[in-house]
Write a protein that holds these residues in place. Structure first.
Motif, PDB file in Angstrom:
ATOM      1  N   PHE A  37     -41.692  71.215 -32.505  1.00  0.00           N
ATOM      2  CA  PHE A  37     -41.762  69.930 -31.809  1.00  0.00           C
ATOM      3  C   PHE A  37     -42.869  69.067 -32.414  1.00  0.00           C
ATOM      4  O   PHE A  37     -43.939  69.581 -32.735  1.00  0.00           O
ATOM      5  CB  PHE A  37     -42.028  70.175 -30.322  1.00  0.00           C
TER       6      PHE A  37
ATOM      7  N   SER B  86     -38.324  68.945 -34.404  1.00  0.00           N
ATOM      8  CA  SER B  86     -37.105  69.733 -34.219  1.00  0.00           C
ATOM      9  C   SER B  86     -36.178  69.165 -33.155  1.00  0.00           C
ATOM     10  O   SER B  86     -35.104  69.724 -32.905  1.00  0.00           O
ATOM     11  CB  SER B  86     -37.484  71.171 -33.845  1.00  0.00           C
ATOM     12  N   VAL B  87     -36.566  68.070 -32.490  1.00  0.00           N
ATOM     13  CA  VAL B  87     -35.740  67.480 -31.429  1.00  0.00           C
ATOM     14  C   VAL B  87     -35.616  65.975 -31.683  1.00  0.00           C
ATOM     15  O   VAL B  87     -36.301  65.412 -32.529  1.00  0.00           O
ATOM     16  CB  VAL B  87     -36.341  67.740 -30.030  1.00  0.00           C
ATOM     17  N   SER B  88     -34.739  65.325 -30.904  1.00  0.00           N
ATOM     18  CA  SER B  88     -34.544  63.885 -31.058  1.00  0.00           C
ATOM     19  C   SER B  88     -35.740  63.121 -30.481  1.00  0.00           C
ATOM     20  O   SER B  88     -36.544  63.661 -29.720  1.00  0.00           O
ATOM     21  CB  SER B  88     -33.248  63.445 -30.357  1.00  0.00           C
TER      22      SER B  88
ATOM     23  N   TYR C 132     -36.461  63.022 -26.588  1.00  0.00           N
ATOM     24  CA  TYR C 132     -36.606  64.290 -25.854  1.00  0.00           C
ATOM     25  C   TYR C 132     -37.793  64.260 -24.900  1.00  0.00           C
ATOM     26  O   TYR C 132     -37.668  64.591 -23.722  1.00  0.00           O
ATOM     27  CB  TYR C 132     -36.761  65.443 -26.852  1.00  0.00           C
TER      28      TYR C 132
END
Length: 496
Positions: free
Chosen positions: A120, A123-125, A128
């Motif tokens: 993070f 690794s996420v949009s 998020y």
């Protein structure tokens, strides 16, 4: 602020009082024969002829996820390998999280690891974090409402009606909500501590969820025998079943994603809900018919026997349903099956055959050969191996993103793998191929270095064919479920 701890190793190898595969490896600290390294003034000495001074050579730097780094320096004149451990201020470490421009940089690293996905925020949009920050108070208000409504429900069914007040209903609601709260702790621990496991092997964790859920139901079933211990037994049952739910929900989301080959995950989830609700209604109806059977409710042994029979049937059906899944992604279990087949027969099984051969109940640590990923270089070069072997390992793996060797201290065949910076899932797959080759040919030579060199040579010739066969068999070679452990990385290697 950094602190340096210098560790020296004699020419015959490394010296350890304690060995551990975790990050904090303890080694004997010993003064260096070089006075300058001990902070003492150095006086030039001669022994009848001038001695050429050889500059110590840095061969690698090993970095740990907490910001600590270890430098390995080779002294050529006496074949002595010295390490310098630098412990950085914990506030400057990141454990793989990049919070340099984030408002959450004040959070301790353990909290970040527990709450956010690995890697993070990369690794996420982008949306998020905002969503989760708004979702959290939304769920808080929902559970406040749940606690308040529970009191009304209990009073409606008669709790507290004999006292003429709502005090008994409120007390019962507090106990009931407390039971739910204890259960929620189980889901919290599972999601925070084991969240990274479900992508790799959803079939295994979905099966384990049913095993754990069955154990939780036993606590519920025993409340009839010990009604005075209703709250602790029910709480234990709720906690156990919450742990099971914490394993079940993420695992099944991965399975649903496997079904949605057209990107229709929402529709697949909705239709799965239809199947589940229909089964729930039918199961409740049959359960009511069973409970109406004369004598069953009054006879606890009959009730327990009926429940045990149904639960065993449930577990068997669950196992059959999971073995019916045909994943085209490659995790460690399927990778071992594919690689072993290629090493032995130069062919690989298709998706259907490989999934049938996969043992969904087997823990990865019991796979053969046993491969331990993410070890330190210090563990690989143990006390029985000379510094020359350390140099030879670096030379052998100069073109690879990992270093692999065979642990010769035990009776069982065990492979140790250390990753370099830049290692990918493909690097993991290559290390698995080499490990399986070594396992199949472990008796060819008694010299470990010869075996390693031969395995690398054979892999160089055959690995491309292995990848071609995977693609022809329609395996997903672009999304390998083979994670690179992020605790220890070899950051730099100097070979000249």
């Amino acid at each position: 602020m950094s602190y340096a701890l210098h560790l020296s190793f004699p020419s015959y190898g490394f010296l350890y009082p304690v060995r551990s595969r975790k990050r904090g490896i303890v080694a004997h600290a010993r003064p260096s024969p070089n006075p300058e390294l001990n902070g003492e003034p150095h006086e030039q000495t001669t022994s009848g002829r001038d001695q050429a001074e050889v500059e110590p050579r840095l061969i690698l730097v090993e970095r740990y996820s907490d910001g600590t780094s270890k430098r390995y320096v080779l002294h050529e004149e006496d074949s002595r390998l010295q390490t310098s451990l630098e412990v950085k201020d914990q506030r400057s470490t990141s454990n793989g999280f990049d919070f340099s421009d984030s408002e959450l940089s004040w959070l301790p690293d353990p909290v970040k690891e527990f709450v956010f996905p690995g890697g993070f925020p990369g690794s996420v949009s982008d949306d998020y974090l905002e969503y989760m920050l708004l979702q959290f108070p939304t769920n808080v208000t929902a559970w406040i409402c749940h606690a308040l409504v529970t009191s009304s429900l209990l009073k409606a069914v008669g709790v507290g009606s004999f006292s003429g007040t709502t005090a008994a209903a409120s007390a019962a609601a507090i106990r009931w909500v407390s039971k739910d709260g204890i259960g929620a702790v189980g889901r919290l621990l599972i999601g925070g501590r084991f969240g990274s496991l479900f992508d790799d092997d959803p079939k295994q964790w979905r099966m384990y969820a049913d095993f754990i859920g069955s154990a939780g139901s036993i606590f519920d079933l025993s409340t009839q025998l010990y009604p005075t211990y209703f709250l602790p037994l029910a709480s234990l049952g709720n906690l156990t079943k919450a742990v099971a739910r914490g394993l079940k929900d993420p695992s099944f989301r991965v399975i649903q994603n496997h079904f949605a080959i057209s990107g229709n995950l929402g529709e697949v989830a909705a239709k799965e809900e239809v199947w589940e609700v229909a089964a729930q209604l039918l199961g409740l109806a049959l359960g009511i018919l069973i409970l109406d059977t004369p004598g069953l409710v009054k006879s606890y042994p009959s009730l327990a026997f009926t429940w045990t029979s149904m639960r065993l049937l449930h577990l068997w059906l669950r196992y059959q349903s999971l073995t019916a899944l045909k994943f085209d992604t490659i995790n460690l279990k399927r990778a071992c099956i594919l690689v072993k087949s290629h090493v032995v027969s130069a062919n690989i099984p298709g998706c259907d055959e490989c999934n049938k051969r996969e043992n969904i109940l087997l823990w990865q640590r019991f796979l053969k050969p046993r491969i331990i990923f993410g070890v330190s270089f210090e563990e690989m070069v143990n006390g029985d191996i000379s510094v020359l072997m350390a140099k030879e390992l670096l030379r052998l793996y100069s073109k690879e993103k990992y270093i692999l060797t065979v642990d010769q201290r035990g009776n069982d065949f065990e492979v140790l793998v250390a990753f370099k910076v830049g290692a990918t899932s493909l690097s993991v797959l290559r290390s698995v191929w080499q490990a399986c080759w070594l396992h199949e040919n472990c008796g060819v030579s008694h010299n470990v270095l010869d075996q390693l060199a031969q395995s690398l040579l054979d892999m160089e010739k055959r690995f491309e064919n292995f990848m071609e066969q995977l693609e022809e068999a329609e395996w997903d070679i672009h999304n390998l479920n083979l994670k690179v452990t992020s605790e220890i990385f070899i950051d730099e290697i100097v070979t000249s």
